[in-house]
Design a protein around this motif. Sequence first.
Motif, mmCIF file in Angstrom:
data_model
loop_
_atom_site.group_PDB
_atom_site.id
_atom_site.type_symbol
_atom_site.label_atom_id
_atom_site.label_comp_id
_atom_site.label_asym_id
_atom_site.label_seq_id
_atom_site.Cartn_x
_atom_site.Cartn_y
_atom_site.Cartn_z
ATOM 1 N N PRO A 179 10.369 13.793 -8.924
ATOM 2 C CA PRO A 179 9.763 12.493 -8.795
ATOM 3 C C PRO A 179 8.775 12.325 -7.700
ATOM 4 O O PRO A 179 8.960 13.026 -6.817
ATOM 5 C CB PRO A 179 10.959 11.416 -8.740
ATOM 6 N N ALA A 180 7.546 11.647 -7.846
ATOM 7 C CA ALA A 180 6.420 11.588 -7.000
ATOM 8 C C ALA A 180 5.996 10.160 -7.035
ATOM 9 O O ALA A 180 5.948 9.410 -8.021
ATOM 10 C CB ALA A 180 5.538 12.518 -7.320
ATOM 11 N N ASP A 181 5.808 9.640 -5.908
ATOM 12 C CA ASP A 181 5.116 8.102 -6.021
ATOM 13 C C ASP A 181 3.584 8.308 -6.063
ATOM 14 O O ASP A 181 3.026 7.423 -6.776
ATOM 15 C CB ASP A 181 5.242 7.629 -4.582
ATOM 16 N N LEU A 182 3.069 9.372 -5.834
ATOM 17 C CA LEU A 182 1.694 9.597 -6.168
ATOM 18 C C LEU A 182 1.451 10.985 -6.607
ATOM 19 O O LEU A 182 1.866 12.147 -6.010
ATOM 20 C CB LEU A 182 0.838 9.602 -4.777
ATOM 21 N N LEU A 183 0.664 11.056 -7.740
ATOM 22 C CA LEU A 183 0.154 12.325 -8.323
ATOM 23 C C LEU A 183 -1.197 12.604 -8.051
ATOM 24 O O LEU A 183 -2.179 11.899 -8.248
ATOM 25 C CB LEU A 183 0.294 12.290 -9.819
ATOM 26 N N LEU A 184 -1.414 13.929 -7.290
ATOM 27 C CA LEU A 184 -2.679 14.491 -7.022
ATOM 28 C C LEU A 184 -2.930 15.563 -7.932
ATOM 29 O O LEU A 184 -2.453 16.832 -7.959
ATOM 30 C CB LEU A 184 -2.887 14.832 -5.633
ATOM 31 N N LEU A 205 0.752 -1.144 0.063
ATOM 32 C CA LEU A 205 -0.025 -0.061 0.071
ATOM 33 C C LEU A 205 0.921 1.498 0.115
ATOM 34 O O LEU A 205 1.867 1.485 0.670
ATOM 35 C CB LEU A 205 -1.000 0.049 1.376
ATOM 36 N N LEU A 206 0.434 2.169 -0.663
ATOM 37 C CA LEU A 206 1.062 3.571 -0.656
ATOM 38 C C LEU A 206 0.619 4.211 0.324
ATOM 39 O O LEU A 206 1.128 4.946 1.186
ATOM 40 C CB LEU A 206 1.071 4.179 -2.123
ATOM 41 N N VAL A 207 -0.864 4.405 0.189
ATOM 42 C CA VAL A 207 -1.491 5.200 1.377
ATOM 43 C C VAL A 207 -2.868 4.657 1.531
ATOM 44 O O VAL A 207 -3.432 3.769 0.697
ATOM 45 C CB VAL A 207 -1.790 6.773 0.828
ATOM 46 N N GLU A 208 -3.180 4.761 2.818
ATOM 47 C CA GLU A 208 -4.553 4.035 3.432
ATOM 48 C C GLU A 208 -5.336 5.071 4.108
ATOM 49 O O GLU A 208 -4.684 5.605 5.017
ATOM 50 C CB GLU A 208 -4.335 2.784 4.096
ATOM 51 N N GLY A 257 0.690 6.247 5.883
ATOM 52 C CA GLY A 257 1.698 5.947 4.598
ATOM 53 C C GLY A 257 1.649 7.213 3.654
ATOM 54 O O GLY A 257 1.693 6.869 2.347
ATOM 55 N N VAL A 258 1.395 8.321 3.928
ATOM 56 C CA VAL A 258 1.699 9.462 3.109
ATOM 57 C C VAL A 258 3.044 9.354 2.298
ATOM 58 O O VAL A 258 3.829 9.580 2.893
ATOM 59 C CB VAL A 258 1.506 10.904 3.589
ATOM 60 N N PRO A 259 2.944 9.034 0.880
ATOM 61 C CA PRO A 259 4.275 9.068 0.111
ATOM 62 C C PRO A 259 4.512 10.312 -0.462
ATOM 63 O O PRO A 259 4.221 11.308 -0.094
ATOM 64 C CB PRO A 259 3.685 8.044 -1.070
ATOM 65 N N ARG A 260 5.653 10.337 -1.280
ATOM 66 C CA ARG A 260 6.097 11.296 -1.672
ATOM 67 C C ARG A 260 5.317 11.810 -2.908
ATOM 68 O O ARG A 260 4.821 11.096 -3.741
ATOM 69 C CB ARG A 260 7.442 11.178 -2.492
ATOM 70 N N VAL A 261 4.494 13.080 -2.810
ATOM 71 C CA VAL A 261 3.274 13.488 -3.552
ATOM 72 C C VAL A 261 3.786 14.451 -4.381
ATOM 73 O O VAL A 261 4.610 15.547 -4.000
ATOM 74 C CB VAL A 261 2.347 13.664 -2.311
ATOM 75 N N GLY A 262 3.140 14.672 -5.670
ATOM 76 C CA GLY A 262 3.124 15.594 -6.508
ATOM 77 C C GLY A 262 1.776 16.049 -6.587
ATOM 78 O O GLY A 262 0.753 15.585 -6.983
ATOM 79 N N HIS A 263 1.496 17.576 -6.042
ATOM 80 C CA HIS A 263 0.046 18.025 -5.999
ATOM 81 C C HIS A 263 -0.017 19.059 -6.697
ATOM 82 O O HIS A 263 0.554 20.265 -6.764
ATOM 83 C CB HIS A 263 -0.075 18.278 -4.656
ATOM 84 N N LEU A 264 -1.069 19.020 -7.714
ATOM 85 C CA LEU A 264 -1.283 19.962 -8.715
ATOM 86 C C LEU A 264 -2.770 20.630 -8.288
ATOM 87 O O LEU A 264 -3.749 20.016 -8.417
ATOM 88 C CB LEU A 264 -1.540 19.748 -10.316
ATOM 89 N N ARG A 265 -2.865 21.756 -7.618
ATOM 90 C CA ARG A 265 -4.130 22.396 -7.124
ATOM 91 C C ARG A 265 -5.086 23.030 -7.979
ATOM 92 O O ARG A 265 -4.585 23.487 -9.027
ATOM 93 C CB ARG A 265 -3.774 23.182 -5.861
ATOM 94 N N GLN A 266 -6.222 23.066 -7.885
ATOM 95 C CA GLN A 266 -7.411 23.454 -8.580
ATOM 96 C C GLN A 266 -7.083 24.970 -9.007
ATOM 97 O O GLN A 266 -7.223 25.554 -10.102
ATOM 98 C CB GLN A 266 -8.621 23.276 -8.186
ATOM 99 N N HIS A 267 -6.661 25.680 -7.849
ATOM 100 C CA HIS A 267 -6.535 27.318 -8.038
ATOM 101 C C HIS A 267 -5.183 27.521 -8.053
ATOM 102 O O HIS A 267 -5.171 28.886 -7.688
ATOM 103 C CB HIS A 267 -7.543 28.006 -6.960
ATOM 104 N N GLY A 268 -4.363 26.574 -8.097
ATOM 105 C CA GLY A 268 -3.120 26.942 -8.176
ATOM 106 C C GLY A 268 -2.293 27.010 -6.786
ATOM 107 O O GLY A 268 -2.952 27.465 -5.999
ATOM 108 N N ARG A 279 -7.855 2.581 0.018
ATOM 109 C CA ARG A 279 -6.316 2.305 -0.324
ATOM 110 C C ARG A 279 -5.801 2.375 -1.866
ATOM 111 O O ARG A 279 -6.629 2.084 -2.777
ATOM 112 C CB ARG A 279 -6.472 0.600 -0.146
ATOM 113 N N LEU A 280 -4.936 2.803 -1.827
ATOM 114 C CA LEU A 280 -3.926 3.033 -3.009
ATOM 115 C C LEU A 280 -2.797 2.363 -2.921
ATOM 116 O O LEU A 280 -1.915 2.539 -2.366
ATOM 117 C CB LEU A 280 -3.779 4.733 -3.290
ATOM 118 N N ARG A 281 -2.538 1.514 -3.986
ATOM 119 C CA ARG A 281 -1.424 0.724 -4.218
ATOM 120 C C ARG A 281 -0.569 1.516 -5.401
ATOM 121 O O ARG A 281 -0.923 1.980 -6.414
ATOM 122 C CB ARG A 281 -1.824 -0.772 -4.803
ATOM 123 N N PRO A 282 0.775 1.266 -5.448
ATOM 124 C CA PRO A 282 1.548 1.623 -6.638
ATOM 125 C C PRO A 282 1.086 1.214 -7.983
ATOM 126 O O PRO A 282 0.618 0.385 -8.199
ATOM 127 C CB PRO A 282 3.279 0.864 -6.407
#
Length: 561
Positions: A485-490, A355-358, A411-422, A374-377
Amino acid sequence: MRIGHPSPGTQLVLSGVTARYDDKVVLNEVSLTVKPGEKAGVIGDNGSGKSTLLRLLSGRRRPDNGSVTVTAPGGIGYLAQTLDLPATALAGDAIDVALADLRDLERRIRRAELGLSDATPAELAHYAALVARFEAREGYRADTRVEIALAALGLPGLDRDLPLDLLSGGQRARLALAATLAAAPEVLLLDEPTNDLDDQAVAWLENHLRAFSGTLVVVTHDRLFLERVTSTVVEVDHDLRTVRRHGDGYRGFLAAKAAARARWAREHEEWRTEVTRQEELAESQARRLAAIPRKAPAAFSGAGAFRARSRAHGAMSRVRGARERLRRLHLHPVPPPPQPLRFSAPLATTGAGDLLVELTDVRVGERLHLESLRLRPGARLLVTGPNGAGKTTLLRVLAGELAPDSGTVRGVPRVGHLRQHGGLTYEGGTLLEAFAAGRPGDPAEHADALLALGLFRAAQLASPVDALSPGLRRRLELARMVSEPADLLLLDEPTNHLSPDLMDDLEDALAAYEGALVIVTHDRRIRAGFAGSRLELRAGRAERPGRRPRPAALPAAPARP
């Protein structure tokens, strides 16, 4: 003349038009002709001048230089992105503004009728012409068409005495669109008409405009709409401040872009090959020159010395010629085309089954209640739901930016987060400094990496961040994400403020990404082609994610050229 059908005298022509706001030139010496009956989609980066182009065609704005010729005997319908009416105005006032041509025509007919008993032949002919124009647009059915359009766009039975300030921004936009279409002009100029529409309303609009036989110029970021409705794409170039026409609709635009990129790559390769050839030529001639004595030994005759100097002179000329050609080549380099956008994931440290994050029984006020997630790789999850259902809240929880009121997040992984309003919080400084913020070394060391993405020109790197348009800020946020690099893109509405061709590049990048992805988007093409799980949020609660078939009404994206 049939309803909405262009008359023989219809013209939409821009000749050498320049438009500026204060000292900023938005369009520079633009020439464009839209043919009668043509359906043209206008695309380009946010702030490139698309809305200005429509205002010029509508007559709401005069050019600073050049001329605009617009002739439409059957009327022009213009839809701006916002209603230019006071908050105290009523819904009926907005309808009357859109139907102003027909209302005026009807008043002129009524006045002419008062004098018909003793009218001259010329007055009778004038009256007949007014009636013919009114009937050609079926003016007597205009208010009925308003009601039909309102119902189709999600506002059935709207009270015309309702103050506009009691309507949401989306409702006002749909009201204005319904009335503009109901006016049945021969020319429609629409600025982002699909904003605030659900899929059902957009489908109705597409069918309506496909059946429309008049001339259509529409600014839109909706790629499915472009593909289904338009026959021509007008690209507004933000950098050159001009426009380019592409035939065969959106597919033709994509084909032209692919051909231009291939041509660019070929020209770059030819430039590199010629540089290498001239370098080798200069080096070989220099070696040859070095092997030739400057003058003959004393025992040789004068003729021998002359021959040596002649050979030296020829080799030296060839060296100078090769070096001059190299100088010119380096003065006018052909850079490589931009690298395709690519999101990268760190080297795998977990197995595919880990699991990456639960999330378990997560609550955030009244905004979000999620029993489990639950999110897996490598997972792919599309989050849907109405406004206010908690989609953005969920992404913030997954990013570790928002702690839930109750429940657990593991398990918050390395995240890349692109927000709606910047999410760009770097204030002051330049675009390059914002890209390099938090990264080792001098900002100048990161310039080549940023330019290689093809999202900016070299001249833009020194632009103040505070002066960037929303579209350029979105590009900057993307540039930072694809270079870390990011494990999870949001991704929260990732296509906001992007041009359609950049949306295509973004889709390609997401398809190649090996990490996990959670995306919230209104983009119909992304949703239609999404291959993964879907989670629907509903006012504080969520349906468990599961795989769902693609909607039958939304076909998969066509093959890219």
